[in-house]
Design an enzyme around this catalytic site. Structure first.
Site, PDB file in Angstrom:
ATOM      1  N   ARG A   1      -1.719   2.635  -2.909  1.00 33.57           N
ATOM      2  CA  ARG A   1      -1.460   1.298  -2.361  1.00 33.57           C
ATOM      3  C   ARG A   1      -1.826   1.202  -0.893  1.00 33.57           C
ATOM      4  O   ARG A   1      -2.118   0.108  -0.400  1.00 33.57           O
ATOM      5  CB  ARG A   1       0.033   0.949  -2.485  1.00 33.57           C
ATOM      6  CG  ARG A   1       0.518   0.893  -3.889  1.00 33.57           C
ATOM      7  CD  ARG A   1       1.963   0.544  -3.931  1.00 33.57           C
ATOM      8  NE  ARG A   1       2.122  -0.839  -3.475  1.00 33.57           N
ATOM      9  CZ  ARG A   1       3.203  -1.555  -3.675  1.00 33.57           C
ATOM     10  NH1 ARG A   1       4.223  -1.032  -4.300  1.00 33.57           N
ATOM     11  NH2 ARG A   1       3.266  -2.783  -3.236  1.00 33.57           N
TER      12      ARG A   1
ATOM     13  N   LYS B   1      -3.186  -2.020   6.568  1.00 36.51           N
ATOM     14  CA  LYS B   1      -2.790  -2.673   5.303  1.00 36.51           C
ATOM     15  C   LYS B   1      -1.799  -3.807   5.564  1.00 36.51           C
ATOM     16  O   LYS B   1      -1.929  -4.894   4.998  1.00 36.51           O
ATOM     17  CB  LYS B   1      -2.169  -1.633   4.373  1.00 36.51           C
ATOM     18  CG  LYS B   1      -1.495  -2.245   3.154  1.00 36.51           C
ATOM     19  CD  LYS B   1      -0.677  -1.258   2.363  1.00 36.51           C
ATOM     20  CE  LYS B   1       0.646  -0.887   2.929  1.00 36.51           C
ATOM     21  NZ  LYS B   1       1.839  -1.610   2.522  1.00 36.51           N
ATOM     22  N   ASN B   2      -0.800  -3.543   6.406  1.00 36.21           N
ATOM     23  CA  ASN B   2       0.260  -4.544   6.566  1.00 36.21           C
ATOM     24  C   ASN B   2      -0.151  -5.735   7.432  1.00 36.21           C
ATOM     25  O   ASN B   2       0.610  -6.690   7.576  1.00 36.21           O
ATOM     26  CB  ASN B   2       1.549  -3.883   7.071  1.00 36.21           C
ATOM     27  CG  ASN B   2       2.223  -3.073   5.962  1.00 36.21           C
ATOM     28  OD1 ASN B   2       1.850  -3.198   4.790  1.00 36.21           O
ATOM     29  ND2 ASN B   2       3.187  -2.244   6.318  1.00 36.21           N
TER      30      ASN B   2
ATOM     31  N   ARG C   1      15.958  -5.663  -1.178  1.00 31.66           N
ATOM     32  CA  ARG C   1      15.012  -6.192  -0.190  1.00 31.66           C
ATOM     33  C   ARG C   1      15.121  -7.718  -0.183  1.00 31.66           C
ATOM     34  O   ARG C   1      14.326  -8.406  -0.811  1.00 31.66           O
ATOM     35  CB  ARG C   1      13.587  -5.718  -0.505  1.00 31.66           C
ATOM     36  CG  ARG C   1      13.440  -4.207  -0.410  1.00 31.66           C
ATOM     37  CD  ARG C   1      12.023  -3.742  -0.583  1.00 31.66           C
ATOM     38  NE  ARG C   1      11.162  -4.087   0.540  1.00 31.66           N
ATOM     39  CZ  ARG C   1       9.891  -3.717   0.626  1.00 31.66           C
ATOM     40  NH1 ARG C   1       9.344  -2.988  -0.330  1.00 31.66           N
ATOM     41  NH2 ARG C   1       9.165  -4.069   1.678  1.00 31.66           N
TER      42      ARG C   1
ATOM     43  N   ASP D   1       8.217   3.378   8.419  1.00 32.65           N
ATOM     44  CA  ASP D   1       7.130   3.805   7.532  1.00 32.65           C
ATOM     45  C   ASP D   1       6.567   5.183   7.896  1.00 32.65           C
ATOM     46  O   ASP D   1       5.656   5.679   7.236  1.00 32.65           O
ATOM     47  CB  ASP D   1       6.008   2.751   7.519  1.00 32.65           C
ATOM     48  CG  ASP D   1       6.471   1.463   6.858  1.00 32.65           C
ATOM     49  OD1 ASP D   1       7.485   1.497   6.138  1.00 32.65           O
ATOM     50  OD2 ASP D   1       5.821   0.422   7.074  1.00 32.65           O
TER      51      ASP D   1
ATOM     52  N   CYS E   1       7.617  -1.591  -2.976  1.00 33.19           N
ATOM     53  CA  CYS E   1       8.236  -0.260  -3.001  1.00 33.19           C
ATOM     54  C   CYS E   1       9.745  -0.426  -3.085  1.00 33.19           C
ATOM     55  O   CYS E   1      10.322  -1.330  -2.474  1.00 33.19           O
ATOM     56  CB  CYS E   1       7.874   0.519  -1.738  1.00 33.19           C
ATOM     57  SG  CYS E   1       6.216   1.213  -1.786  1.00 33.19           S
TER      58      CYS E   1
HETATM   59  N1  EPU Z   1      15.714  -8.302   5.720  1.00 32.41           N
HETATM   60  C1  EPU Z   1      16.750  -9.165   5.445  1.00 32.41           C
HETATM   61  N2  EPU Z   1      16.436 -10.443   5.076  1.00 32.41           N
HETATM   62  C2  EPU Z   1      15.157 -10.876   4.969  1.00 32.41           C
HETATM   63  C3  EPU Z   1      14.112  -9.991   5.254  1.00 32.41           C
HETATM   64  C4  EPU Z   1      14.425  -8.710   5.628  1.00 32.41           C
HETATM   65  O1  EPU Z   1      17.918  -8.812   5.533  1.00 32.41           O
HETATM   66  O2  EPU Z   1      14.970 -12.052   4.636  1.00 32.41           O
HETATM   67  C5  EPU Z   1      16.021  -6.929   6.153  1.00 32.41           C
HETATM   68  C6  EPU Z   1      15.504  -5.886   5.174  1.00 32.41           C
HETATM   69  O3  EPU Z   1      16.435  -5.633   4.145  1.00 32.41           O
HETATM   70  C7  EPU Z   1      15.260  -4.689   6.083  1.00 32.41           C
HETATM   71  C8  EPU Z   1      14.852  -5.321   7.413  1.00 32.41           C
HETATM   72  O4  EPU Z   1      15.307  -6.677   7.350  1.00 32.41           O
HETATM   73  O5  EPU Z   1      16.451  -3.996   6.270  1.00 32.41           O
HETATM   74  C9  EPU Z   1      13.380  -5.333   7.707  1.00 32.41           C
HETATM   75  O6  EPU Z   1      12.646  -5.902   6.630  1.00 32.41           O
HETATM   76  P1  EPU Z   1      11.229  -6.604   6.875  1.00 32.41           P
HETATM   77  O7  EPU Z   1      11.320  -7.992   6.400  1.00 32.41           O
HETATM   78  O8  EPU Z   1      10.809  -6.351   8.279  1.00 32.41           O
HETATM   79  O9  EPU Z   1      10.310  -5.777   5.890  1.00 32.41           O
HETATM   80  P2  EPU Z   1       9.145  -6.321   4.966  1.00 32.41           P
HETATM   81  O10 EPU Z   1       8.434  -7.439   5.620  1.00 32.41           O
HETATM   82  O11 EPU Z   1       9.648  -6.501   3.580  1.00 32.41           O
HETATM   83  C10 EPU Z   1       7.331  -4.805   6.038  1.00 32.41           C
HETATM   84  C11 EPU Z   1       6.348  -3.782   5.552  1.00 32.41           C
HETATM   85  C12 EPU Z   1       7.072  -2.516   5.151  1.00 32.41           C
HETATM   86  C13 EPU Z   1       7.862  -1.988   6.347  1.00 32.41           C
HETATM   87  C14 EPU Z   1       8.787  -3.086   6.896  1.00 32.41           C
HETATM   88  C15 EPU Z   1       9.504  -2.673   8.166  1.00 32.41           C
HETATM   89  C16 EPU Z   1       4.632  -5.149   4.598  1.00 32.41           C
HETATM   90  C17 EPU Z   1       3.922  -5.628   3.386  1.00 32.41           C
HETATM   91  N3  EPU Z   1       5.643  -4.331   4.405  1.00 32.41           N
HETATM   92  O12 EPU Z   1       8.205  -5.059   4.954  1.00 32.41           O
HETATM   93  O13 EPU Z   1       6.046  -1.581   4.850  1.00 32.41           O
HETATM   94  O14 EPU Z   1       8.626  -0.884   5.963  1.00 32.41           O
HETATM   95  O15 EPU Z   1       8.032  -4.276   7.175  1.00 32.41           O
HETATM   96  O16 EPU Z   1       8.587  -2.365   9.163  1.00 32.41           O
HETATM   97  O17 EPU Z   1       4.258  -5.474   5.709  1.00 32.41           O
HETATM   98  C18 EPU Z   1       5.050   0.284   3.813  1.00 32.41           C
HETATM   99  O18 EPU Z   1       3.956  -0.073   4.294  1.00 32.41           O
HETATM  100  O19 EPU Z   1       5.230   1.413   3.286  1.00 32.41           O
HETATM  101  C19 EPU Z   1       6.176  -0.656   3.857  1.00 32.41           C
HETATM  102  C20 EPU Z   1       7.219  -0.548   3.058  1.00 32.41           C
END
Ligand code: EPU
Length: 418
Positions: free
Chosen positions: A399, A22-23, A122, A307, A117
């Site tokens: 999802r 998915k991701n 975030r 995750d 989620c």
């Molecule tokens: N963060 C920041 N600033 C940013 C972006 C992120 O401080 O601009 C912090 C976040 O607060 C967090 C960490 O960096 O503490 C990691 O966040 P990341 O950006 O890696 O997460 P994401 O891209 O929003 C994706 C997955 C999530 C998964 C995370 C971590 C997708 C659509 N979502 O989220 O997946 O938990 O990476 O691996 O790819 C799930 O599938 O259940 C899910 C939540």
């Protein structure tokens, strides 16, 4: 409101085939916008986040047609720069990828603030920093839409990420594909979905190297073209079935996986006393329901994935001894704990960690999933518990888990959706 009814206590046996990741699917599907051409993406999982993504793409002018159940053709030649409906983007984090894709292709993007989620704040400051370092201006308009513009085009630059963010790494790669010169992302995320995304973009004519390491280099190109791309298998779906069989007992072969992606999960299961054997593209987990407690800290890949945290908590609720899982990514990802407690788990959440004292058995209860992986944790607990459980909040589970009921039924679970 749909519910899952699970009569627990049955060991799982057999084979399960893992769907596409998915991701990876989300950024690749949004990434088709950057190509302005026809792409065929296969191994696409049938989950609600994907249906929503396709709706968003349609809303900005893409033509979308399924060629087989898991292969979708997306024609983005007539996509225009416009803001997709807020009722769609507000439901999904990955809608931010449209900013990178549109900014690169049109020099402008207008996208509502993303949902997703809920496990605390975030932020997307690292995405914005990356766009700004490439010469874009990013502001919020009166309707709280993010408006990014690159009047004089984007140019390559060195971008150091303060956190190894999956989303920021992907979004910056997407925009940088068209930036003049070379963009270097330092402290880039290394997750397999980053590699999938870079491979997709390269198959479309981009020039990206280093994906999967902490430094990614993107040399800008003038145009992309369409391609046929097959997504990698979903490591978290695979890990969820591995944790499930650990908790219920039995023996399950998880097919169509990349065992290397599963190292952190496989090693942890071995460490606590379970049998895990891997072949080229499958992993077999065998469990007699006797395993030790452990300590886990979630970290960016190749660390233990956040995750998989809730699912491991559910499984460790039945371990011998006291486990702890501390959260290195989403400090507020503990809502599942209250629900597991209703099933007899002994969990104390304190200072960013769950302390789990193993109990001999769990019992059925009526519980609610508060996010995608929390829902998966409740399914694992219910499968392992004595008696019947009723799980609501399926809109989250839907999802990210394709046909979870059918897949578990084929492994011998007593599960139905009502
Ligand atoms: N963060 C920041 N600033 C940013 C972006 C992120 O401080 O601009 C912090 C976040 O607060 C967090 C960490 O960096 O503490 C990691 O966040 P990341 O950006 O890696 O997460 P994401 O891209 O929003 C994706 C997955 C999530 C998964 C995370 C971590 C997708 C659509 N979502 O989220 O997946 O938990 O990476 O691996 O790819 C799930 O599938 O259940 C899910 C939540």
């Amino acid at each position: 409101m749909d519910k899952l009814r699970i009569r627990g206590g049955k060991p799982l046996f057999g084979e399960v085939t893992i769907s596409g990741m998915k991701n990876s699917a989300l950024p690749v599907l949004f990434g088709t916008v950057a190509t302005g051409d026809i792409c065929v993406i296969s191994n696409v999982p049938d989950v609600s986040d994907i249906s929503l993504t396709l709706e968003i793409l349609r809303s900005i002018g893409a033509k979308v047609r399924f060629e087989t159940t898991d292969s979708v053709m997306i024609d983005t030649r007539e996509v225009i720069m416009k803001s997709p409906p807020m009722e769609y983007v507000g439901k999904m984090r990955a809608s931010t990828y449209l900013i990178g894709a549109m900014l690169g292709r049109f020099g402008e993007a207008l996208v509502g603030y993303p949902g997703g989620c809920d496990f605390g704040v975030r932020p997307i400051d690292q995405h914005i920093k990356g766009f700004e370092h490439m010469g874009a201006r990013v502001e919020y308009d009166d309707n709280a839409n993010l408006h990014a513009t690159a009047e004089h085009g984007l140019h390559g630059n060195m971008i150091y990420l303060d956190v190894a963010s999956v989303g920021a790494t992907i979004n910056i790669m997407l925009a940088a594909v068209f930036a003049e010169g070379v963009t270097v992302i330092e402290n880039a995320a290394r997750e397999p979905h980053i590699v999938d995304m870079a491979s997709f973009l390269n198959a479309c004519g981009a020039d990206i190297s280093g994906a999967g390491t902490g430094m990614i280099r993107i040399r800008g190109v003038k145009a992309l073209h369409g391609c046929h791309y097959e997504l990698a298998p979903d490591m978290i779906e695979a890990g969820t079935y591995m944790a499930a069989v650990a908790a219920t007992g039995g023996s399950v072969t998880v097919n169509r996986v990349i065992p290397k992606h599963m190292d952190a999960i496989s090693q942890k299961l071995k460490e606590i006393g379970l049998s895990v054997t891997a072949s080229d593209s499958s992993i077999t987990v065998t469990s007699e329901r006797i395993y030790r407690a452990t300590t886990i800290k979630t970290n960016p890949y190749p660390g233990f994935p956040t995750d998989m945290h809730p699912q491991f908590s559910a499984m460790l609720a039945l371990a011998q001894g006291i486990s702890s899982i501390s959260e290195g990514i989403w400090g507020a990802r503990f809502k599942y704990a209250e629900e597991l407690k209703k099933m007899g788990a002994d969990i104390v959440v304190d200072n960013g960690a769950a302390h789990i004292t193993g109990v001999p058995s769990l019992h059925g209860a009526s519980v609610k999933g508060s996010d995608l992986r929390a829902g998966a944790a409740l399914v694992i607990a219910a499968l392992a518990a004595e008696g019947e459980s009723e799980i609501s909040g399926l809109e989250f589970l839907d999802r990210g888990y394709e046909d979870i009921v059918g897949k578990l039924k084929r492994l011998g679970a007593d599960i139905r959706r009502e």
